[in-house]
Design an enzyme around this catalytic site. Structure first.
Site, PDB file in Angstrom:
ATOM      1  N   THR A   1     -52.551 101.239   4.881  1.00 43.97           N
ATOM      2  CA  THR A   1     -52.080 100.495   3.704  1.00 43.97           C
ATOM      3  C   THR A   1     -52.611  99.064   3.672  1.00 43.97           C
ATOM      4  O   THR A   1     -53.028  98.574   2.621  1.00 43.97           O
ATOM      5  CB  THR A   1     -50.541 100.461   3.658  1.00 43.97           C
ATOM      6  OG1 THR A   1     -50.043 100.041   4.936  1.00 43.97           O
ATOM      7  CG2 THR A   1     -49.969 101.813   3.317  1.00 43.97           C
ATOM      8  N   GLY A   2     -52.593  98.378   4.823  1.00 43.86           N
ATOM      9  CA  GLY A   2     -53.029  96.980   4.835  1.00 43.86           C
ATOM     10  C   GLY A   2     -54.503  96.822   4.520  1.00 43.86           C
ATOM     11  O   GLY A   2     -54.893  95.969   3.709  1.00 43.86           O
ATOM     12  N   CYS A   3     -55.336  97.661   5.140  1.00 41.88           N
ATOM     13  CA  CYS A   3     -56.781  97.625   4.870  1.00 41.88           C
ATOM     14  C   CYS A   3     -57.039  97.934   3.401  1.00 41.88           C
ATOM     15  O   CYS A   3     -57.869  97.287   2.738  1.00 41.88           O
ATOM     16  CB  CYS A   3     -57.508  98.646   5.728  1.00 41.88           C
ATOM     17  SG  CYS A   3     -57.203  98.524   7.503  1.00 41.88           S
TER      18      CYS A   3
END
Length: 262
Positions: free
Chosen positions: A209-211
């Site tokens: 999710t962060g990437c």
């Protein structure tokens, strides 16, 4: 022939394909930009965690960056896993000479809690990398690493944003996905404030999710969006990707980067 906007990701490889360079390039393709990459580290990684990580030499990182930027050019850069102080400082130096918006995802740990940044590199992230950022996108664990602030509510997110902005990025996007309730993020430049809210999906398959969010923001900036426009569009994209996340292997599966096409 129209040439799509070009976005460069400077990050590590995820052999399982859910995060890192692989997630970045999938996101960029899904959002209509041409993705390019500078590999900083190789990980042996799957749905259960990170089994090994090997950092690339500084010379290899610098050569990849110069090869792409000097010939092809970029409209935005996104950074992810940089692992060591030496790599952080090298990438920060390269970014300082590049005329393009920069999204810094200060990756500290994997989804499974595996460390991806040496403790000795934190000061370099604070003093070298974050000042080069147009937008910094820490999650709450990374906020705690960088600032010492343990965020437990939305008021804490404001304090965290102020602390992150103190390191020099133009905008801070504090990701509150680890809090209870709706998935809420805070975007601010210290003046204007944008709260981004989305319903929480009952889906454990959220690897990457962060990437994905940081790459989506960089893609929007490369297309000429303002920072708030790019972040709102990225939030919409990653929310859909989380809702469509699927099981892969025996652990936590990835978000679905191609959800809009299925």
């Amino acid at each position: 022939m129209d040439i799509p906007p070009r976005v460069l990701t400077v990050a590590g490889s995820d052999s399982g394909g859910g995060a890192g360079i692989q997630a970045d390039l999938k996101t960029m393709l899904a959002l209509g930009v041409h993705g390019m990459s500078v590999l900083t580290a190789i990980t042996a990684q799957n749905s259960l965690g990170v089994q090994g990580a090997w950092e690339l030499p500084v010379e290899a990182v610098r050569a990849q960056y110069r090869s792409v930027v000097d010939d092809i050019g970029v409209q935005a850069v996104k950074t992810g896993m940089l692992s060591s102080a030496e790599l952080v400082e090298t990438v920060a130096e390269l970014l300082a000479g590049t005329d393009a918006p920069v999204v810094v995802d200060p990756v500290g740990v994997s989804k499974h809690g595996d460390p991806l940044l040496a403790a000795s590199a934190l000061d370099s992230v604070r003093t070298k990398l974050l000042p080069a950022a147009t937008v910094a996108t820490p999650n709450l664990d990374e906020v705690a690493q960088l600032t010492g602030i343990e965020v437990r509510d939305e008021a804490g997110m404001r304090r965290a944003a102020d602390a992150v902005l103190g390191f020099g990025p133009r905008w801070a996007l504090i990701k509150g996905g680890h809090l209870a309730g709706d998935a809420v993020d805070l975007l601010t430049d210290g003046g204007e404030e944008h709260w981004l809210r989305a319903s929480r999906h009952d889906n454990r398959h959220t690897h990457g999710t962060g990437c994905t969010l940081a790459s989506a923001v960089a893609s929007g900036l490369a297309q000429g969006m303002t920072v708030p426009e790019a972040v709102h569009a990225a939030k919409e994209y990653v929310t859909g990707a989380i809702a469509a996340g699927f099981a892969l292997g025996a652990g936590i599966g990835p978000v679905d980067h191609g959800w809009r096409f299925r």
